[in-house]
Design an enzyme around this catalytic site. Structure first.
Site, PDB file in Angstrom:
ATOM      1  CG  HIS A 132      34.299  41.567  37.634  1.00 17.94           C
ATOM      2  ND1 HIS A 132      34.990  41.520  36.021  1.00 17.94           N
ATOM      3  CD2 HIS A 132      34.054  43.001  37.868  1.00 17.94           C
ATOM      4  CE1 HIS A 132      35.438  43.149  35.817  1.00 17.94           C
ATOM      5  NE2 HIS A 132      34.302  44.117  36.856  1.00 17.94           N
ATOM      6  CG  ASP A 209      38.507  38.710  41.006  1.00 15.71           C
ATOM      7  OD1 ASP A 209      38.889  39.966  41.518  1.00 15.71           O
ATOM      8  OD2 ASP A 209      37.315  38.993  40.830  1.00 15.71           O
ATOM      9  CD  GLN A 212      35.155  45.844  44.591  1.00 15.62           C
ATOM     10  OE1 GLN A 212      35.591  45.997  45.185  1.00 15.62           O
ATOM     11  NE2 GLN A 212      34.570  46.201  42.654  1.00 15.62           N
ATOM     12  CE  LYS A 235      38.545  46.917  40.082  1.00 18.87           C
ATOM     13  NZ  LYS A 235      37.322  48.104  40.148  1.00 18.87           N
ATOM     14  CB  CYS A 375      31.707  44.277  35.304  1.00 20.90           C
ATOM     15  SG  CYS A 375      32.519  45.070  34.731  1.00 20.90           S
TER      16      CYS A 375
END
Length: 419
Positions: A132, A209, A212, A235, A375
Site C-alpha cells: 500500500h 503493515d 489488513q 478497519k 492505493c
C-alpha cells in the site's frame, strides 16, 4: 448460506449489532457492504463506548486530579492494555497514532533522525511491490532524505511475493525491511515470519503493515517476530482517528519523538527539554480518549467472536467468491485463486468493462465495493492492469451477498457488453 461453505459465526446475530446494515441505499435496495478493506462498519457496542466516554467521562487524560480526569486516563490506558493483549505485546510497546499511515511515518522519521537507529547514505531499505502507498512513500522519502537506497521484492504473476532472491536482496547494508502482512488488493498473506528471520540474520529491522490482517486473523507479534507492526482501528470495527504502532521496547526507547509538545515531556526549561519514556514520548497533546474507548470496545467485540472464528468465516466467504468468479466468463481474479495464504480481499477485472463502470452498476444494485488502484499503483502495474474492482469481506457478510455480487457482475457484463 450456500452449500459447501460452512459458517463459523452466527452472522445474523452479528449483523443485528450493525445499524448501517439495516438501511437501504440507491433504488431503495438493501445495503450489501463489501468495502471493509477501506473501512469497516461499526457495531452498537463501539458506538455506545464512544458515546459513553463523551457523556460520562469527558476530560483530558493524564491531566488534573479530579474524578473525570482519572476516569478518562483509566479509559485511555485501559484501551492500551487491551490492544497490547490482543497482539501478545506489553502495554509499553503500544503507541496510539491517528492511523497506520502515521505509525509508518513515525518509524520512518525516527530512522532518519540522529541516533542509534539512524539510516545513512549507503544503507538500504527493502520493501515489496505489493505495498500500500502508506508502506511505500514514507520509505521513498526516508531514502531521499538520507541518501539510502530503496530496493524491493517483485511480485509473481500469481500475485505472491517472489522470494527466490530474498537472501541476496537482504544485505549487510539493509537497515529496514517493510512488508505487508496481507495485501489490500489480492489478499495475499506473505510469509512475514520467514522474511523477519532472514532480515534479523543480516541485522535488519522489520516492520509489518498489518492494517489488513489484525482485523481479520489472529496476530501475535512475538510469533511473527517483527520489530514494528502497524494497523488502523477504523478497519477493525473501531472509530476513525485510531491507529496503533507496536514497537519492541528497546527500539522505542532508542527513538526520538516524532511530534513534540505537551504530555510527552519530562522537564521543560527555556534552554531545552527532556522527554518521557515510550509510549507517552510519541503521544503529544490531549489524547483521543473517546476514540480509544471505542477501539477497546472493538477489541472486546472481536475477542468475544474469536479471531479464529473470524478468519474461518472470511475464508469460507472468500472461497465462495473465488469459486463463483472463476466460473464467470470474462472475469479475471487478481492474485491467488485459492484461499491458501490468502485473506478476504478479492480484486478482479471484467473484460471490456472499466472498473468504475462495474462499481457504478453494483452501486445501483445496493452493493458497495471499491474501484481504482486501491492505493497500490505499483502492484496493479505488476499485475498488468491499471485499476480493478475489489470486494472485501468481514464478520457481517453472508454467502447470499457473495451470490449477489456475482449476479451484479454478470448484470454489468450484459449492460455494457450486450447493450
Amino acid at each position: 448460506m450456500s452449500g459447501g461453505y460452512p459458517d463459523h459465526l452466527d452472522v445474523e446475530a452479528v449483523r443485528a449489532d450493525f445499524p448501517a446494515l439495516a438501511r437501504t441505499v440507491r433504488n431503495d435496495k438493501p445495503l450489501i457492504y463489501l468495502d471493509s478493506g477501506a473501512t469497516s462498519q461499526k457495531p452498537v457496542q463501539v458506538l455506545d463506548a464512544v458515546r459513553s466516554a463523551y457523556e460520562q467521562h469527558n476530560a483530558a487524560a493524564h491531566r488534573g486530579t479530579h474524578l473525570l480526569g482519572e476516569e478518562a486516563t483509566d479509559l485511555y490506558e485501559g484501551a492500551r492494555a487491551k490492544v497490547a493483549a490482543f497482539l501478545g505485546a506489553r502495554p509499553a510497546e503500544v503507541v496510539f497514532t491517528k492511523n497506520a499511515t502515521e505509525a509508518v511515518n513515525l518509524v520512518a522519521y525516527a530512522l532518519s533522525a540522529p541516533g542509534r537507529l539512524q539510516v545513512q547514505a549507503g544503507d538500504e531499505v527493502l520493501i515489496t511491490e505489493m505495498e500500500h502507498h502508506a508502506n511505500l512513500v514514507p520509505w521513498q522519502q526516508l531514502c531521499e532524505r538520507t541518501g539510502a537506497t530503496l530496493r524491493w521484492l517483485d511480485v509473481t504473476p500469481e500475485g505472491r511475493l517472489d522470494l527466490d532472491h530474498l537472501d541476496a536482496m537482504i544485505t549487510g547494508r539493509t537497515r529496514m525491511v517493510a512488508v505487508t502482512h496481507q495485501s489490500n488488493v489480492t489478499g495475499t498473506i506473505p510469509p512475514v515470519a520467514e522474511i523477519a528471520r532472514a532480515a534479523h540474520e543480516k541485522g535488519a529491522l522489520v516492520l509489518a503493515d498489518a492494517a489488513q490482517s489484525v482485523p481479520h486473523q489472529p496476530v501475535d507479534v512475538a510469533a511473527i517476530g517483527v520489530d514494528f507492526l502497524v494497523f488502523s482501528g477504523h478497519k477493525m470495527l473501531g472509530p476513525y482517528g485510531t491507529g496503533v504502532l507496536f514497537g519492541r521496547a528497546e527500539l522505542l526507547e532508542a527513538m526520538p519523538p516524532f511530534l513534540t509538545g505537551g504530555s510527552m515531556i519530562e522537564v521543560v526549561r527555556m534552554e531545552g527539554s527532556t522527554f518521557l519514556p515510550p509510549p507517552q514520548r510519541f503521544e503529544p497533546g490531549v489524547p483521543a480518549i473517546a476514540e480509544a474507548a471505542g477501539l477497546a470496545a472493538a477489541v472486546d467485540y472481536l475477542t468475544a467472536l474469536g479471531m479464529g472464528n473470524v478468519a474461518a468465516h472470511e475464508e469460507s466467504l472468500t472461497a465462495h467468491a473465488l469459486d463463483t468468479l472463476r466460473e464467470t466468463n470474462g472475469v479475471r481474479i487478481l492474485g491467488p485463486d485459492t484461499t491458501k495464504d490468502r485473506g478476504g480481499a478479492v480484486a478482479f477485472e471484467v473484460e471490456g468493462v472499466h472498473p468504475h463502470d462495474v462499481g457504478q452498476v453494483l452501486d445501483e444494485l445496493g452493493i458497495a465495493v471499491r474501484t481504482g488502484h486501491h492505493c497500490a499503483w505499483p502492484l496493479h502495474r505488476a499485475l498488468g492492469v491499471q485499476a480493478s474492482t475489489r470486494a472485501t469481506f468481514y464478520v457481517y457478510n453472508t454467502h447470499d451477498e457473495v451470490d449477489a455480487l456475482a449476479d451484479g457482475i454478470r448484470y454489468a457484463q450484459r449492460f455494457f457488453l450486450a447493450g
